[in-house]
Design a protein around this motif. Sequence first.
Motif, short mmCIF file in Angstrom:
data_model
loop_
_atom_site.label_atom_id
_atom_site.label_comp_id
_atom_site.label_asym_id
_atom_site.label_seq_id
_atom_site.Cartn_x
_atom_site.Cartn_y
_atom_site.Cartn_z
N PRO A 3 49.49 17.93 6.16
CA PRO A 3 49.51 16.48 6.37
C PRO A 3 49.09 16.06 7.79
O PRO A 3 48.74 14.91 8.01
N LEU A 4 49.10 17.01 8.73
CA LEU A 4 48.71 16.70 10.11
C LEU A 4 47.24 16.98 10.40
O LEU A 4 46.77 16.73 11.50
N GLY A 5 46.54 17.55 9.43
CA GLY A 5 45.12 17.79 9.65
C GLY A 5 44.60 19.03 8.97
O GLY A 5 45.32 19.77 8.31
N THR A 6 43.31 19.23 9.17
CA THR A 6 42.59 20.39 8.62
C THR A 6 42.00 21.13 9.80
O THR A 6 41.44 20.52 10.71
N MET A 7 42.13 22.47 9.77
CA MET A 7 41.71 23.24 10.93
C MET A 7 41.20 24.62 10.52
O MET A 7 41.76 25.25 9.62
N GLU B 218 49.63 23.82 15.62
CA GLU B 218 49.29 22.44 15.96
C GLU B 218 49.33 21.50 14.76
O GLU B 218 49.54 20.30 14.92
N ILE B 219 49.14 22.05 13.55
CA ILE B 219 49.10 21.18 12.37
C ILE B 219 50.22 21.46 11.37
O ILE B 219 50.21 20.92 10.27
N LEU B 220 51.20 22.29 11.75
CA LEU B 220 52.31 22.54 10.82
C LEU B 220 53.29 21.36 10.86
O LEU B 220 53.70 20.93 11.94
N GLY C 294 55.81 23.47 20.32
CA GLY C 294 56.27 22.28 19.62
C GLY C 294 55.27 21.14 19.62
O GLY C 294 55.53 20.10 19.03
N LYS C 295 54.12 21.33 20.27
CA LYS C 295 53.09 20.27 20.28
C LYS C 295 52.42 20.23 18.92
O LYS C 295 51.98 21.24 18.39
N ARG C 296 52.33 19.03 18.35
CA ARG C 296 51.71 18.84 17.05
C ARG C 296 50.73 17.68 17.13
O ARG C 296 50.87 16.78 17.95
N ARG C 297 49.76 17.71 16.23
CA ARG C 297 48.85 16.57 16.09
C ARG C 297 49.63 15.40 15.50
O ARG C 297 50.53 15.59 14.70
N ALA C 298 49.21 14.21 15.85
CA ALA C 298 49.78 13.03 15.21
C ALA C 298 49.17 12.91 13.82
O ALA C 298 48.00 13.19 13.64
N PRO C 299 49.99 12.54 12.82
CA PRO C 299 49.45 12.42 11.45
C PRO C 299 48.45 11.29 11.33
O PRO C 299 48.36 10.40 12.09
#
Length: 142
Positions: free
Chosen positions: A100-104, A115-117, A137-142
């Motif tokens: 849900p946070l992206g495709t990588m 980053e996208i979990l 703990g850094k994640r992409r914004a959804p």
Amino acid sequence: MSEVTIYHNPACGTSRNTLAIIRHAGIEPTVIDYLKAPPTRALLRKLLADAGLSVRDVLRSKEPVYAELKLADAHWTDDELVDFIGQHPILLNRPIVVTPLGTMLCRPNSEVVLEILPVPVVAPFTKEDGQQVIDTGKRRAP
């Protein structure tokens, strides 16, 4: 159905480590062995667009078929390259992970998947080669 999908090659260490990190995070993803079930042309185009990648970004230039087909030649169109990936799925770089946070594309380091979990900080993890992965703990914004 899982909210995380991995386009996986079990023979690839980076792909195995990425899958292991996802599972270590408590997520059981949908695992697609793309060599047995390659993405359709439309799905591959969507994956590339969602990841912000070009077709050339996901071509495996070290594969013998890459040289045999002379895919380094600039005259090939993106459509033609997508068709080659469909005919020879081994040309697709891996793993590609969708959340849900992206495709990588999770190369060259499997830990970029963090980053996208869609989970908080993941406990330290040890990869196949013994390297420890520490999640910031850094994640992409959804």
